[in-house]
Design an enzyme around this catalytic site. Sequence first.
Site, PDB file in Angstrom:
ATOM      1  N   ASP A   8       0.873  -1.177   0.000  1.00  0.00           N
ATOM      2  CA  ASP A   8       0.000   0.000   0.000  1.00  0.00           C
ATOM      3  C   ASP A   8       0.911   1.228   0.000  1.00  0.00           C
ATOM      4  OD1 ASP A   8      -2.252   1.655   0.233  1.00  0.00           O
ATOM      5  OD2 ASP A   8      -2.081   1.698   2.412  1.00  0.00           O
ATOM      6  N   GLU A  67      -2.281  -1.694  -4.872  1.00  0.00           N
ATOM      7  CA  GLU A  67      -3.574  -1.080  -5.162  1.00  0.00           C
ATOM      8  C   GLU A  67      -3.470  -0.132  -6.351  1.00  0.00           C
ATOM      9  OE1 GLU A  67      -6.089  -0.415  -1.728  1.00  0.00           O
ATOM     10  OE2 GLU A  67      -6.825   1.416  -2.640  1.00  0.00           O
ATOM     11  N   ASP A 139      -1.971   1.131   7.515  1.00  0.00           N
ATOM     12  CA  ASP A 139      -1.331   0.929   6.203  1.00  0.00           C
ATOM     13  C   ASP A 139      -0.856  -0.514   6.050  1.00  0.00           C
ATOM     14  OD1 ASP A 139      -1.116   3.849   5.101  1.00  0.00           O
ATOM     15  OD2 ASP A 139      -0.470   3.944   7.184  1.00  0.00           O
TER      16      ASP A 139
END
Lengths: 174, 174
Positions: A8, A67, A139
């Site tokens: 991430d 992502e 995160d």
Amino acid sequence: MTLILGIDPGSRITGYGVVRDSGRSCEYVASGCIRTGTGSMPERLQMVFRGVREVIETYGPVTMGIEQVFMARNPDSALKLGQARGVAIVAGIEAGLDIAEYTATQVKQAIAGSGGADKEQVQMMVMHLLKLVQKPQIDASDALAIALCHAHHRQSLIPHGLVAAKRRGGRLRL
Amino acid sequence: MTLILGIDPGSRITGYGVVRDSGRSCEYVASGCIRTGTGSMPERLQMVFRGVREVIETYGPVTMGIEQVFMARNPDSALKLGQARGVAIVAGIEAGLDIAEYTATQVKQAIAGSGGADKEQVQMMVMHLLKLVQKPQIDASDALAIALCHAHHRQSLIPHGLVAAKRRGGRLRL
């Protein structure tokens, strides 16, 4: 057994999560944050690059999920996020990992069964699926969610897995 | 004598330019484009990373200038540009180069004497300053302009250079 890395990315904090995928279930291996501190922008990007490389060297994942970002707030934050994201991707591909991208909706769908799940729900499901007793930093949790989503989609590529995933409404087979 | 690299990053084409700075003038060394082709996004980013690294290994610059981008058209293109930019920066810092950022206005000011100069004017001045007989490809030319701007600002850090630069209205001392 396949080790899967989820990333991430962020210009200040990059979360990472590693899971072990047995084909039938996923186990927690590691997760954490690469904090880039207060150096110059090139130094912070180097920390992302070296941090991701170190995670790969330490745990030996062979594939990586990241992502896909569509809706950054504004061009300036999109540029900063893009920089960190590009660096994380290159750290992965330079280490020989194959890389897959998932939208936030795909991640939520795979983890919580609904593309509309909120961050809290995703975090709770990550804890449940990986049998975690402590709540990971957000995160790190997001990175674990991406790793689980990647495991789910890899399984879906196997014909039997695809059927099983469909039968369970696209939720993670765990 | 200092070898200076200028990079104009892009998700499809990344321009590079190398100049030799004697402290009093700059000479052309090399310029060109890294075209990232039609592969996947991670593959294209890897081409930027390896391309910049190869330019550094081939010509041995010790310092690098890169354009600071403020006004990308939209978040999506900013993200893509950011990815390429982050990767180019990490290729530089991993090779031990120090890295400086310049706004488009600073580049135009240094090359053409006016922050409002258009791309054509900058390209003509790059050709003039480096005594080029052929017009370089536009991304290569932009990268050479950034390298010249970086040479100019480095000189400006030397007290005498600063005075000289001011006397000439901030234009490149060539």
